[in-house]
Write a protein that holds these residues in place. Structure first.
Motif: not given
Length: 207
Positions: A54-81
């Motif tokens: 299983h995989s969790l969708l939690n606040q830690s994942l949200i925080n990580e994704l927002l940081l990764e999106a901020q660092a991405s040239p396209r300003l977005r990032k996805n995490r596949n399940f």
């Protein structure tokens, strides 16, 4: 070899990379070379198939994704399940920062409807007609009155982050990049200077 045998071979190769046999399976030097080159990808796929339950969708994942999106040239990032691009059902968490430009587009494949549910932040969704006129707009907000949307195939649409946001997205696979004829010709491309002004206009629809 079946999947379990493949996993055993992978473990064997990872530990004893110089050997060319694994149980009853004979590995040629060429195959060995290919296996070593694809080691990380092979490991990730088999780990998902054999070890993850299983995989969790939690606040830690949200925080990580927002940081990764901020660092991405396209300003977005996805995490596949889902396991890979060939999966029949794609499930992912998608993070957008405020200045991320999503070119209005549609998916002509009749099976490519997509559903989005807000996990964090606020997102504007625009629905266009063939000429680029806005025919519907929805302000989605995590925990709000409107927090998700389903967009049918062949519908021109775009999303704009009204705040840094994360949403869960589901759609049919396999993955196929948006084709040139699926991008709206009446909107600027992402690498054109006019996209900055167009993004500001899209955001203004929700003021």
């Amino acid at each position: 070899m079946d999947l379990a045998a493949s996993w055993q071979c992978f473990q064997y190769l990872n530990i004893r990379g110089r050997d060319y046999t694994c149980g009853d399976a004979q590995l040629s030097p060429l195959l060995m070379f290919g296996a070593q080159r694809g080691l990380i990808r092979f490991y990730n796929v088999l780990t998902l198939l054999l070890m993850n339950t299983h995989s969790l969708l939690n606040q830690s994942l949200i925080n990580e994704l927002l940081l990764e999106a901020q660092a991405s040239p396209r300003l977005r990032k996805n995490r596949n399940f889902h396991v890979g691009d060939d999966a029949q059902c794609h499930r992912l968490a998608n993070a957008l920062q405020v200045d991320s430009y999503v070119h209005p587009h549609r998916h002509m494949n009749e099976h490519k409807a997509e559903s989005m549910l807000m996990l964090a932040g606020e997102l504007g969704v625009l629905i266009f007609d063939e000429a680029g006129q806005v025919i519907a707009k929805h302000h989605l907000k995590a925990g709000g009155e409107e927090y998700g949307i389903n967009i049918e195939a062949k519908t021109f649409h775009a999303v704009v982050a009204l705040t840094p946001c994360v949403f869960f997205e589901a759609k049919a696979g396999p993955y196929v990049p948006v084709a040139a004829n699926e991008l709206a010709t009446w909107a600027p491309k992402a690498d054109e200077a006019a996209s900055v002004e167009y993004l500001a206009w899209m955001r203004s629809q929700f003021v």
